[in-house]
Design a protein around this motif. Sequence first.
Motif, PDB file in Angstrom:
ATOM      1  N   GLY A  19       0.801  -1.215   0.000  1.00 54.36           N
ATOM      2  CA  GLY A  19       0.000   0.000   0.000  1.00 54.36           C
ATOM      3  C   GLY A  19       0.833   1.263   0.000  1.00 54.36           C
ATOM      4  N   ALA A  20       0.197   2.366  -0.334  1.00 55.31           N
ATOM      5  CA  ALA A  20       0.895   3.643  -0.475  1.00 55.31           C
ATOM      6  C   ALA A  20       1.312   4.247   0.859  1.00 55.31           C
ATOM      7  N   HIS A  21       0.901   3.629   1.975  1.00 52.53           N
ATOM      8  CA  HIS A  21       1.327   4.118   3.287  1.00 52.53           C
ATOM      9  C   HIS A  21       2.807   3.832   3.547  1.00 52.53           C
ATOM     10  N   VAL A  22       3.398   2.937   2.763  1.00 49.06           N
ATOM     11  CA  VAL A  22       4.805   2.579   2.942  1.00 49.06           C
ATOM     12  C   VAL A  22       5.684   3.787   2.650  1.00 49.06           C
ATOM     13  N   GLN A  23       6.508   4.138   3.626  1.00 52.75           N
ATOM     14  CA  GLN A  23       7.452   5.244   3.455  1.00 52.75           C
ATOM     15  C   GLN A  23       8.804   4.847   4.021  1.00 52.75           C
ATOM     16  N   GLN A  24       9.835   5.223   3.308  1.00 48.72           N
ATOM     17  CA  GLN A  24      11.195   4.899   3.745  1.00 48.72           C
ATOM     18  C   GLN A  24      11.522   5.589   5.054  1.00 48.72           C
ATOM     19  N   GLN A  25      12.111   4.822   5.991  1.00 45.47           N
ATOM     20  CA  GLN A  25      12.499   5.356   7.293  1.00 45.47           C
ATOM     21  C   GLN A  25      13.997   5.232   7.540  1.00 45.47           C
ATOM     22  N   GLY A  26      14.707   4.705   6.584  1.00 43.44           N
ATOM     23  CA  GLY A  26      16.143   4.536   6.732  1.00 43.44           C
ATOM     24  C   GLY A  26      16.617   3.453   5.778  1.00 43.44           C
ATOM     25  N   SER A  27      17.886   3.509   5.396  1.00 46.24           N
ATOM     26  CA  SER A  27      18.397   2.480   4.493  1.00 46.24           C
ATOM     27  C   SER A  27      19.905   2.379   4.617  1.00 46.24           C
ATOM     28  N   LEU A  28      20.418   1.239   4.200  1.00 42.41           N
ATOM     29  CA  LEU A  28      21.863   1.022   4.104  1.00 42.41           C
ATOM     30  C   LEU A  28      22.134   0.416   2.738  1.00 42.41           C
ATOM     31  N   VAL A  29      23.043   1.022   1.998  1.00 44.14           N
ATOM     32  CA  VAL A  29      23.451   0.483   0.711  1.00 44.14           C
ATOM     33  C   VAL A  29      24.933   0.141   0.819  1.00 44.14           C
ATOM     34  N   ALA A  30      25.234  -1.161   0.895  1.00 44.41           N
ATOM     35  CA  ALA A  30      26.617  -1.616   1.018  1.00 44.41           C
ATOM     36  C   ALA A  30      27.024  -2.350  -0.251  1.00 44.41           C
ATOM     37  N   GLU A  31      28.269  -2.746  -0.307  1.00 38.87           N
ATOM     38  CA  GLU A  31      28.763  -3.444  -1.492  1.00 38.87           C
ATOM     39  C   GLU A  31      28.114  -4.810  -1.661  1.00 38.87           C
ATOM     40  N   ARG A  33      25.188  -5.980   0.203  1.00 45.64           N
ATOM     41  CA  ARG A  33      23.798  -6.141   0.637  1.00 45.64           C
ATOM     42  C   ARG A  33      23.111  -4.788   0.723  1.00 45.64           C
ATOM     43  N   LEU A  34      21.815  -4.826   0.950  1.00 50.55           N
ATOM     44  CA  LEU A  34      21.059  -3.603   1.194  1.00 50.55           C
ATOM     45  C   LEU A  34      20.126  -3.829   2.375  1.00 50.55           C
ATOM     46  N   ARG A  35      19.780  -2.740   3.045  1.00 48.97           N
ATOM     47  CA  ARG A  35      18.836  -2.784   4.166  1.00 48.97           C
ATOM     48  C   ARG A  35      17.853  -1.652   3.978  1.00 48.97           C
ATOM     49  N   PHE A  36      16.579  -1.917   4.187  1.00 54.26           N
ATOM     50  CA  PHE A  36      15.553  -0.908   3.941  1.00 54.26           C
ATOM     51  C   PHE A  36      14.535  -0.924   5.071  1.00 54.26           C
ATOM     52  N   ASP A  37      14.384   0.185   5.781  1.00 52.65           N
ATOM     53  CA  ASP A  37      13.401   0.340   6.854  1.00 52.65           C
ATOM     54  C   ASP A  37      12.218   1.144   6.327  1.00 52.65           C
ATOM     55  N   PHE A  38      11.018   0.740   6.710  1.00 57.04           N
ATOM     56  CA  PHE A  38       9.826   1.393   6.146  1.00 57.04           C
ATOM     57  C   PHE A  38       8.643   1.286   7.104  1.00 57.04           C
ATOM     58  N   THR A  39       7.666   2.150   6.903  1.00 59.18           N
ATOM     59  CA  THR A  39       6.470   2.146   7.742  1.00 59.18           C
ATOM     60  C   THR A  39       5.509   1.049   7.289  1.00 59.18           C
ATOM     61  N   HIS A  40       5.099   0.240   8.242  1.00 65.09           N
ATOM     62  CA  HIS A  40       4.063  -0.768   8.011  1.00 65.09           C
ATOM     63  C   HIS A  40       3.645  -1.251   9.394  1.00 65.09           C
ATOM     64  N   PHE A  41       2.351  -1.439   9.597  1.00 60.80           N
ATOM     65  CA  PHE A  41       1.847  -1.567  10.961  1.00 60.80           C
ATOM     66  C   PHE A  41       1.397  -2.969  11.358  1.00 60.80           C
ATOM     67  N   LYS A  42       1.790  -3.971  10.568  1.00 61.71           N
ATOM     68  CA  LYS A  42       1.497  -5.348  10.952  1.00 61.71           C
ATOM     69  C   LYS A  42       2.525  -6.266  10.309  1.00 61.71           C
ATOM     70  N   ASP A  43       2.523  -7.534  10.743  1.00 60.27           N
ATOM     71  CA  ASP A  43       3.455  -8.506  10.173  1.00 60.27           C
ATOM     72  C   ASP A  43       3.216  -8.665   8.678  1.00 60.27           C
ATOM     73  N   SER A 129      10.845  -1.551  15.208  1.00 59.14           N
ATOM     74  CA  SER A 129      10.158  -0.906  16.330  1.00 59.14           C
ATOM     75  C   SER A 129       8.687  -0.827  15.959  1.00 59.14           C
ATOM     76  N   SER A 130       7.884  -0.235  16.819  1.00 56.92           N
ATOM     77  CA  SER A 130       6.452  -0.163  16.558  1.00 56.92           C
ATOM     78  C   SER A 130       6.177   0.574  15.250  1.00 56.92           C
ATOM     79  N   GLY A 131       5.538  -0.122  14.321  1.00 58.99           N
ATOM     80  CA  GLY A 131       5.174   0.504  13.054  1.00 58.99           C
ATOM     81  C   GLY A 131       6.292   0.601  12.040  1.00 58.99           C
ATOM     82  N   ILE A 132       7.470   0.075  12.364  1.00 62.07           N
ATOM     83  CA  ILE A 132       8.620   0.126  11.444  1.00 62.07           C
ATOM     84  C   ILE A 132       9.142  -1.287  11.221  1.00 62.07           C
ATOM     85  N   ARG A 133       9.265  -1.658   9.940  1.00 65.49           N
ATOM     86  CA  ARG A 133       9.786  -2.983   9.603  1.00 65.49           C
ATOM     87  C   ARG A 133      11.050  -2.839   8.755  1.00 65.49           C
ATOM     88  N   ARG A 134      11.804  -3.928   8.672  1.00 66.11           N
ATOM     89  CA  ARG A 134      13.092  -3.897   7.964  1.00 66.11           C
ATOM     90  C   ARG A 134      13.207  -5.109   7.045  1.00 66.11           C
TER      91      ARG A 134
END
Length: 316
Positions: A19-31, A33-43, A129-134
């Motif tokens: 859904g469009a509620h997903v918003q980036q909350q942080g990221s890591l771009v390494a050689e 791998r990548l890591r992406f944190d975003f808003t989402h409120f359930k599993d 954390s609450s409301g944030i997934r990775r």
Amino acid sequence: ARNHTATHLLQAALRKVLGAHVQQQGSLVAEDRLRFDFTHFKDIANVELDRIEEEVNSYILNNEGLKTKMLTFGEAKKQGALAFFGEKYEQRVRMVVIGNFSKELCGGTHLGSAGEIGLFKIISEGSVSSGIRRIEAVTGESAYRTIKEQENILAEVSSILNVPTENLTQELQKKLAQIKEFEKKLNLQRLDIITSSVDGIIQGSQNIKDIKIITKVIENIDMDLLRKTVDLIKQRTDNTAIVLGSVLDGRVLLVMGITPDLLARGLDASILIRDVAKVIGGSGGGRKDFAQAGGNKPENLEKAFQEFKNIIGNLK
């Protein structure tokens, strides 16, 4: 560059699937791998995670070209560019566009087209954390190596169980059912042994304040067997307070039983267990006549028994 461009594709896939509620909350771009944190409120269900990974790889296979544009922040927003974090942007910004599905403000290094990523593989997903997934993922050669490692593990398990890979699930379910049946039979045998030794356990009681106190370690039995042992003892004696313990997989299990006649004197297992449980590094609770606890200090089991005796000894 592969991981950075893949991060943009991942965000587009997340917004499409979740859904469009997903918003980036942080990221890591390494050689590697990548890591992406975003808003989402359930599993995120496994089927959704599969769709997200499939969507990203679909973008890659379609090999959409990547374009960059320099324009004002206002113009970029009008064109639907995503800008998160509450960042401060210059008057003129760089908009990265991939096909017709991704527009983001970004000053980082990217590929010329999505196809250059090669392959995208999610390796983990969870709550930060609450409301944030990775999501953590790998691309290109790292993704290929990850898949090969997983294939090798499956091949090894297949060899150990001596079944084709496609039959692994059924074979594992069969083995687990057998293990459960063996455990059931073993517990019945243990219960028979315990039943035959109950009289001996009762004879080993200690009298404190005119109350029979039974404390005993029974090796390698689970909470269910400890409960049944307390019930057996209570059926064969009266005026008795019981504490039994066991150590299983490095954890301390503790049960406490109070015979009915002692309840009238004010003894309450659900209260008594609290102080005793602290000694084994845990907590507990239950009913007045039966309570249980768990802890992480198996070396303190005898100390817990002594604490129980001290409590009974200090009763008025």
